[in-house]
Every structure is written in structure tokens, then in C-alpha cells.
Scaffold this active site. Structure first.
Site, short mmCIF file in Angstrom:
data_model
loop_
_atom_site.label_atom_id
_atom_site.label_comp_id
_atom_site.label_asym_id
_atom_site.label_seq_id
_atom_site.Cartn_x
_atom_site.Cartn_y
_atom_site.Cartn_z
N HIS A 60 47.25 36.98 57.07
CA HIS A 60 46.92 36.12 55.40
C HIS A 60 47.13 37.14 54.44
O HIS A 60 45.84 37.98 54.28
CB HIS A 60 45.81 36.19 55.10
CG HIS A 60 45.80 35.04 54.27
ND1 HIS A 60 44.44 33.27 54.50
CD2 HIS A 60 46.24 34.69 53.27
CE1 HIS A 60 44.31 33.31 53.59
NE2 HIS A 60 45.20 34.24 52.74
N LEU A 63 51.62 38.85 49.48
CA LEU A 63 52.75 39.63 48.79
C LEU A 63 53.34 39.93 47.25
O LEU A 63 53.91 40.82 46.75
CB LEU A 63 54.24 40.11 49.55
CG LEU A 63 53.58 40.53 50.97
CD1 LEU A 63 54.62 40.92 52.17
CD2 LEU A 63 52.32 42.23 50.83
N HIS A 179 44.02 26.38 53.82
CA HIS A 179 42.35 27.06 52.89
C HIS A 179 41.56 25.83 52.60
O HIS A 179 41.94 25.03 52.03
CB HIS A 179 43.24 27.22 51.22
CG HIS A 179 42.48 27.80 50.77
ND1 HIS A 179 42.21 28.99 49.80
CD2 HIS A 179 41.09 26.72 49.82
CE1 HIS A 179 41.22 28.48 48.71
NE2 HIS A 179 40.74 27.91 48.79
N HIS A 232 40.41 31.60 56.16
CA HIS A 232 38.83 32.85 55.30
C HIS A 232 37.60 31.93 55.40
O HIS A 232 37.07 31.84 54.72
CB HIS A 232 39.15 33.40 53.92
CG HIS A 232 40.19 32.98 53.61
ND1 HIS A 232 39.95 31.34 53.40
CD2 HIS A 232 41.11 31.76 52.34
CE1 HIS A 232 40.46 30.50 52.58
NE2 HIS A 232 41.59 31.30 51.73
N ASN A 278 38.17 34.39 46.87
CA ASN A 278 37.70 32.65 47.10
C ASN A 278 38.34 32.61 48.12
O ASN A 278 39.31 32.89 48.91
CB ASN A 278 38.88 32.06 46.19
CG ASN A 278 38.41 30.06 46.30
OD1 ASN A 278 37.73 29.97 46.94
ND2 ASN A 278 39.86 29.47 45.29
N ASP A 305 43.74 38.56 53.53
CA ASP A 305 43.58 37.51 52.76
C ASP A 305 43.56 38.02 51.17
O ASP A 305 43.17 38.23 50.06
CB ASP A 305 42.24 36.87 52.03
CG ASP A 305 42.31 35.54 50.98
OD1 ASP A 305 43.94 35.74 50.86
OD2 ASP A 305 41.40 35.24 51.16
N HIS A 309 45.68 42.23 41.83
CA HIS A 309 45.41 42.22 40.76
C HIS A 309 45.93 42.92 40.25
O HIS A 309 45.46 43.60 40.31
CB HIS A 309 44.29 40.62 40.57
CG HIS A 309 44.40 39.91 41.17
ND1 HIS A 309 45.56 38.30 40.33
CD2 HIS A 309 44.05 38.41 41.81
CE1 HIS A 309 45.13 37.33 41.36
NE2 HIS A 309 44.28 37.48 41.80
N PHE A 323 40.47 34.77 41.29
CA PHE A 323 39.95 35.59 41.97
C PHE A 323 41.28 36.92 43.42
O PHE A 323 42.57 36.43 42.82
CB PHE A 323 40.25 33.63 43.09
CG PHE A 323 38.81 33.26 42.24
CD1 PHE A 323 38.33 33.61 43.44
CD2 PHE A 323 39.41 32.62 42.24
CE1 PHE A 323 37.03 32.18 42.49
CE2 PHE A 323 38.68 31.35 41.37
CZ PHE A 323 37.50 30.61 41.45
N GLY A 324 40.25 37.29 44.26
CA GLY A 324 40.66 37.90 45.01
C GLY A 324 40.50 39.37 45.20
O GLY A 324 40.60 40.07 43.99
ZN LIG Z 1 43.48 31.37 50.83
#
Ligand SMILES: [Zn+2]
Lengths: 429, 309
Positions: A60, A63, A179, A232, A278, A305, A309, A323-324
Site C-alpha cells: 500500500h 507513488l 479503504h 489500514h 486517513n 500507506d 506530500h 491527509f498522509g
Molecule cells: Zn486509504
């Protein structure tokens, strides 16, 4: 071309064994293993005190290429993977254009061949444009090399479409990755709903937003017979639902991300947007449940995951930040520090969840050290203590909530198809 | 003795001694406001910048008057609400402020955490004039000042806060402030507007407005925003008013001489009847005056005392 990995502690998830031995690689394949293998004509890697494991697989990652090259490219993302000890990654289709057709899938594979340093397996979209209205060309994408299908980040809200997608995926024998997030319950939220969101005055995402969809997808998986993988997992309720479903024989699997077994919503205090992810960082109780799920086998896979960014995107008001978390380069350290050193998982269990299990879920090679297999191997130094410094990441994404954290356990060498692509944190290709 | 931090972001991380100091300092400030010539030279040569990403004439004016009475220069930085969504504006604002060399920045912003973000990127003092649903500390300070002036104390008083707690930064700052000062806080409002886990802050969540008001020394009524109804968080204003509106009958459940408060502006006939808003127990107008005094005290404590800030 011969490469001898000498004197390491070999963890073999297929055999379920750990023992000290050498591994010989000839022409990109594992030629054999044993004690005191002859070193004649071979380049030697002295793995004494280190763990020799099948190449890690991260099923997960994002890229970002094509379309969001400021965040990450296949070039940088696969180098981050190599540094993280991963020899294979499966990348999510939420690019621009969305990987919802064979052409985009093929171009990702092509770019990975041209610029990547680890194996890249594209995941195709479930719906056209990932907007949840009509099925994408799943059959064509499978033909072009997509290994699974997901509308990650843009969850399929229509139960009707999800059911049809499962019926169709079952015909093709491919896995759907869900998800799980009910947008009606989560929309506008930026962190876990609980005391901390109340104190900070941020809109919460309740645990039920995830659990409602985990329930739905379990029911639909049971209904259609499709293999469904829950991405996740972050809540105690989701762990319980997956556990119950597995006990009745539903064909589902599940993954957890390192941040969900390491951090809770407390980390959001101070509004650092690197904690915005998230599903969100949850409560203590959820974190404990996720660890129990890992230990008892309810959760099959550890996946990062990885969601890079730019600094500019994250250095804003919490509500505005995307998110991330950039996760590839901290995964092994977190697994070893938070799960293995604490006794939640044995080294064999941990490695199985990062190699053999994701390979099985996706139906891709890997997870094995048997003679004849492609020589995808990771060597981990389990004793090395290091401090997380995102400035040193190979990923363009410096968005980690772990800056300054001390971790124990670091990949030392990553070998893809017999070729050393990373050694001592350096990717020189 | 002074305040420990360079900023005032919220009352969560402030001590009872600091609150007491601000309220004690606000007393003499109120005397200045009562004078014919309301100007003292205390902050001459100092500059206060107000940056409001949300329209609030009342709070902005209160801060500007507070600064002017102390002879500070004030500048209002135009911050278009629309530019917030672009994301770069707060950082740019911080850079501009740093370049202009202000002594205090007063920030109002629609997003929680904005004041903390700004304070972290500036060396000068930041006063949070309300950030999202997070905190509005000067409102809570003026509330407490008003109550203490009328009741002589805060410790042991029963304070009822009524309405939309979920979206209220005033409620959060009031909860921190009152509980730190030893008051007993009760909350009542539609259950869809009570945030998760709030009882863990040491407050009592009541099922009915009557339960909250019963024997209360202070009835602090929050403004209900019409958009919450559009978001489906409660069915309608008529029902809201019937279930949670403060009428003379409901107010009669409170302790004798209980104070009626509201951060303004009031939706008359919704949150409370005009009879209550304009009644003898209402201190809503005094809250406005006290707001200026409390903000003067705060400016003085943050930048007035010494040069070496
Ligand atoms: Zn997700």
C-alpha cells in the site's frame, strides 16, 4: 554474477524457520543456502549479527506518478522503498490521470522499468475515475499487469457498485482492497473523534465511519465470494469485525499501518499536520486492539500507506492540510521497535506480515528464500539505533510524525533480483 | 510577577495565578475606561496588529479600543476570508507581520490551531481572538471578570453553559477557565452539539436545560448558528427554542440573583427571550465594557511591563 550472504540469521516465512546460514545468489536467483557455502568467485556480504529475510513487500503505497510529481515520483518513491528495505511495492491508482484503464497501468509499469529500483505492481481503480459511479475496466487492467483493485482514498460509497465490483473481481480471481470510510460519517473531519478532537476543536472522524464500511464489505465479500482486503485497519471495532468474519470463513484479509500501532490521537496536540492521516490516529484502546489483531493473526499484513506530500502542503492550518504520512523509510524501525522489541510479534511473525502474506494477498511472487526464486532479499540490522530525520529521506515526502524519534532496527541491504540496490542507506543506481 | 508565555493562545495551558493576575489588572483598567479622558501613555510607541479572517466588528473594536486607551498604535491587517482556503495566507501573514515589526498580533481565524501556528512562527506576542472551535480566551476572561466582580469570587460557583458546545470556542475557554478557578461547570444542549468526551474535562453534561440551570449562579448562553440547522445538527429553531431557550420560568430555577450572560450577538427569541436578555439579571452589556478592560490588562501584561520582551 555470484553474491554470497554469509553468516546471517535467516528468517524463512515459508518454512516457518529461523536459522543461521549462508545464502548464495547466482545470476539473479537464489541458488541455495547452507552452512559455510563456498565463497569462490562470489562477492561476499558479511551478514553476521543481521537478519536475512525475503525482500519486504509494501502492498500500500502512493507513488504519485503520473500527475503529482511534486509530492513523489516513481524514481524517488522506489528509492525510498529500497531504503526502507522493500523490494516490491504495490501502488495505489489515485494519480492524475487515475489508473482506471490499461494505458495508465501500462505506463506506470513502463516508468517503473525505466526509473525505478524496486519492483512496482500497480493497483487499478475499481470505478472509472474513482468516482464510484461505474466499473472501471478491471479485466483490461488485470491483463496489463494490475495486481489488485481499489478506490483507495475515494471509497466506493454505493453498496450496489461495490457488490458488482466484487462479483466481477471474483470472476477474474483478483482481490479488491477496500479503504473503509463512510463519507457520510467522516466528511469534514480531520482527526479521530474523541477527547482530543474536543479539546482541539477539530472536527472528528468517528471510529464508526470505518466500522460501518468494514461491516458492509465483509457482508458483501461473504455474499459474492470475492477476496476482499481491508486496508489500514485503525479501530478496535474493525479488528473485532475482521476477526469474527475470519472465524466464519469469509475470504478477507487485513492490513495495518505502522503509525496506527505506534501513535494515538494524543500526537495531534499542537496541530502538527504531519499527524493528519486517513484513517486518523485513534485512541489507546484502538492501538491496543490493533496490536492484539496483529498478534493473533487477525491482521495479516503490515503496509505503510506511504502518502508523500510537499512541505508547503503540510505546513498549513490543520484543516487545510492533506491527509498522509511518508512511511516507507520508517516502517522497519517502527515494526522492530514497537512490535518485535516489545514482544507483540516474533521476528518470524513480523517478517511474514511484510513478505509472504502481502505476496499471497496480491498473488505476486516473493516471501520466499527457496532455491530457484528471484533473489529479492533484505538484510536488516536489528540492533542498530537511529534517529528519524526526514531531511535524509530518499522520498520527496518529508511528512512524518516521527521526526526525532529513536528507533532500533534498520534495513542494511536491499537486493532486487540479485542486484544490491541499497546498502548502508545509500541507493546508488 | 507576569505571564509565563509570550502569547495567549488558550486557557488550557494557563494557571489560576495567571488568570487571577489578568483579572486583578483589569480592575484598574476599567477605572481608566470610566474616566472622561480615557488615555494613558503606558503603551506609547507600541504597535498592535489585528488580523481578522472572520468578520467580528465587536471583538476587533474591543481590542482596538483597548490598545488605543493604552496609547498603542493599532493597525488592522486586511485578511480576506476567501484567501484562507488557498492555504498560503497565514504563513504570508506571519512573514508580513515579522517584516512590519509589530509588538502584538491579535488573530481571529476560522480554523482551530491557527493562533498556535502563527505564534510558533513569530517572535512577537500573539493573542488568540478566537480560532475555529478551539479557544477564545479573552471572551472567557471577560466572562470570569464579570462574574467575579458581581459575585466576589469564582471558587465554588455553579456555572451553566447552554447551547452549541460542539462548535463553541467560547465554551471551551470558559470550561478551562472556570474549572481552573474552582467553579462547577454544567453543560446542556442538543446531544448532537455536545462534543465527544467533554465530561472528561471535569464538567457535568446535563440531559435537560432545567437540570443545568437548577441552582446555578451563572447562566451563560451561547449563540446558535443558523447554519448548524442546515447541516442537520438539530431539527429547527422553534424546537430548539422550546427545548433550550432561556425563558423567565427557566431562569427562575437558578440560584437567586443568578447572572445571565451571552457572548453576543444574541438571537432573541431563540437562545433567550428578550425579557431575559434585557432583564435585571442580565449582565450582557457589562460584558462588553469588561471586554475592553480585560484586553487592556492583557496587552499591558504581555508588552507593557518591560522593554526586554
Ligand atoms: Zn486509504
Amino acid at each position: 554474477m555470484k553474491l554470497l550472504i554469509k553468516g546471517g540469521t535467516v528468517i524463512d516465512p515459508v518454512a516457518g524457520k529461523i536459522n543461521k546460514k549462508d545464502i548464495l545468489i547466482v545470476d539473479g536467483r537464489i541458488s541455495g543456502s547452507g552452512h559455510n557455502l563456498s565463497r569462490s568467485g562470489a562477492e561476499v556480504l558479511d551478514a553476521k549479527g543481521k537478519l536475512v529475510v525475503p525482500g519486504l513487500i509494501d502492498m500500500h503505497v502512493h507513488l504519485r506518478e503520473p500527475g503529482f510529481e511534486a509530492k513523489e515520483t516513481i524514481f524517488t518513491g522506489t528509492r525510498a522503498a529500497a531504503r526502507g528495505g522493500f523490494t516490491s511495492v504495490a501502488c495505489m491508482p489515485n494519480t492524475n490521470p487515475v489508473a482506471d484503464n490499461a494505458a495508465v497501468v501500462s505506463s506506470v509499469i513502463k516508468r517503473a522499468h525505466e526509473t525505478g529500483v524496486v519492483r512496482v505492481y500497480p493497483i487499478g481503480a475499481i470505478s472509472r475515475g474513482s468516482i464510484g459511479e461505474e466499473l472501471a475496466e478491471i479485466g483490461d487492467m488485470k491483463e496489463s499487469g494490475a495486481v489488485a483493485f481499489s478506490d483507495d482514498g475515494m471509497p466506493v460509497m454505493s453498496s450496489g457498485l461495490m457488490r458488482r465490483a466484487m462479483q466481477y473481481a471474483r470472476m477474474l480471481g483478483v482481490t479488491l482492497i477496500s479503504h473503509c470510510e463512510d463519507k457520510n460519517l467522516s466528511s469534514g473531519g480531520s482527526m479521530h473523534e474523541g477527547l482530543v478532537s474536543t479539546i482541539l476543536g477539530l472536527k472528528g472522524i468517528p471510529a464508526s465511519a470505518e466500522e460501518v464500511m468494514v461491516s458492509r464489505d465483509i457482508i458483501l465479500a461473504e455474499d459474492t465470494g470475492c477476496r476482499v482486503h481491508i486496508a489500514h485497519v485503525s479501530t478496535a471495532g474493525s479488528v473485532r469485525l475482521v476477526r469474527q468474519a475470519k472465524s466464519r470463513g469469509v475470504g478477507i484479509t487485513a492490513e495495518v499501518s505502522p503509525h496506527h500501532f505506534t501513535l494515538t490521537d494524543e500526537a495531534v496536540m499542537g496541530y502538527g499536520a504531519c499527524t493528519k492521516v486517513n484513517p486518523p490516529l485513534r485512541s489507546d484502546r484502538d492501538l491496543e486492539a490493533v496490536k492484539e489483531g496483529l498478534a493473533d493473526g487477525t491482521i495479516d499484513v503490515i503496509a505503510t500507506d506511504h502518502a508523500p506530500h510537499t512541505v508547503e502542503e503540510k505546513d498549513v492550518e490543520y484543516d487545510l492540510a492533506p491527509f498522509g504520512i511518508s512511511g516507507l523509510e520508517t516502517a522497519v524501525g517502527l515494526v522492530w521497535t514497537e512490535l518485535v522489541a516489545t514482544g507483540v510479534l516474533t521476528p518470524l511473525q513480523a517478517i511474514t506480515k511484510m513478505t509472504l502474506n502481502p505476496a499471497r494477498v496480491l498473488g505476486i511472487p516473493g516471501g520466499t528464500l527457496e532455491a530457484g526464486a528471484d533473489a529479492d532479499i533484505t538484510i536488516i540490522d536489528p540492533e542498530l539505533s537511529w534517529e528519524v530525520d526526514p531531511k535524509l529521506f530518499a522520498s520527496k515526502g518529508r511528512n512524518t510524525p516521527f521526526t526525532g524519534r529513536l528507533l532500533k532496527g534498520l534495513p542494511w541491504v536491499t537486493i532486487v533480483g540479485g542486484r544490491v540496490v541499497m546498502k548502508d542507506c545509500k541507493v546508488d543506481i | 510577577m507576569g505571564l509565563s508565555g509570550k502569547d495567549l493562545i488558550g486557557l488550557r495551558d494557563i494557571t489560576a495565578e495567571e488568570i487571577k493576575l489578568i483579572l486583578d489588572t483589569a480592575g484598574p483598567m476599567k477605572e481608566i475606561i470610566a474616566r472622561k479622558i480615557k488615555k494613558v501613555p503606558t503603551l506609547r510607541g507600541r504597535t498592535v496588529i489585528t488580523v481578522f479572517y472572520e468578520a467580528s466588528t465587536r471583538t476587533r473594536t474591543s481590542f482596538e479600543l483597548a490598545a488605543k486607551y493604552l496609547s498603542a498604535d493599532t493597525v488592522g491587517l486586511a485578511a480576506a476570508t476567501s484567501s484562507v482556503s488557498k492555504g498560503e495566507s497565514l504563513k504570508d501573514t506571519a512573514r508580513n507581520i515579522a517584516a512590519m515589526g509589530a509588538d502584538v498580533v491579535v488573530l481571529r481565524h476560522p480554523m482551530s490551531g491557527a493562533a498556535e501556528l502563527l505564534a510558533r512562527s513569530l517572535n512577537v506576542s500573539v493573542i488568540n481572538a478566537g480560532d475555529g472551535a478551539h479557544e477564545h480566551p479573552t471572551q472567557a476572561l471577560l466572562d470570569m471578570y464579570t462574574v467575579r466582580e458581581k459575585k466576589g469570587r469564582l471558587d465554588g460557583l455553579k456555572v451553566a453553559i447552554i447551547g452549541d458546545i460542539l462548535h463553541s470556542r467560547v465554551a471551551r475557554s470558559d470550561i478551562w477557565g472556570y474549572t481552573i478557578m474552582g467553579s462547577e461547570v454544567r453543560l446542556a444542549g442538543p446531544s448532537t452539539l455536545i462534543p465527544a468526551g467533554i465530561e472528561k474535562l471535569g464538567v457535568r453534561v446535563c440531559r435537560t436545560v432545567e437540570e443545568a440551570i437548577e441552582g446555578a449562579d451563572v447562566v451563560n448562553v451561547l449563540r446558535i448558528q443558523m447554519e448548524r440547522q442546515q447541516q442537520g445538527l438539530f431539527p429547527g429553531l422553534r424546537e430548539y427554542s422550546r427545548m433550550f431557550g432561556i425563558s423567565p420560568e427557566r431562569l427562575s430555577l437558578a440560584a437567586p440573583g443568578a447572572l445571565v450572560m451571552h457572548p453576543g450577538p444574541i438571537n432573541r427569541g431563540v437562545e433567550m427571550s428578550s425579557e431575559v436578555a434585557d432583564g435585571l439579571q442580565s449582565v450582557i452589556c457589562e460584558q462588553v465594557t469588561n471586554g475592553v478592560a480585560v484586553r487592556m490588562a492583557l496587552l499591558y501584561l504581555l508588552i507593557g511591563g518591560s522593554e526586554q520582551k
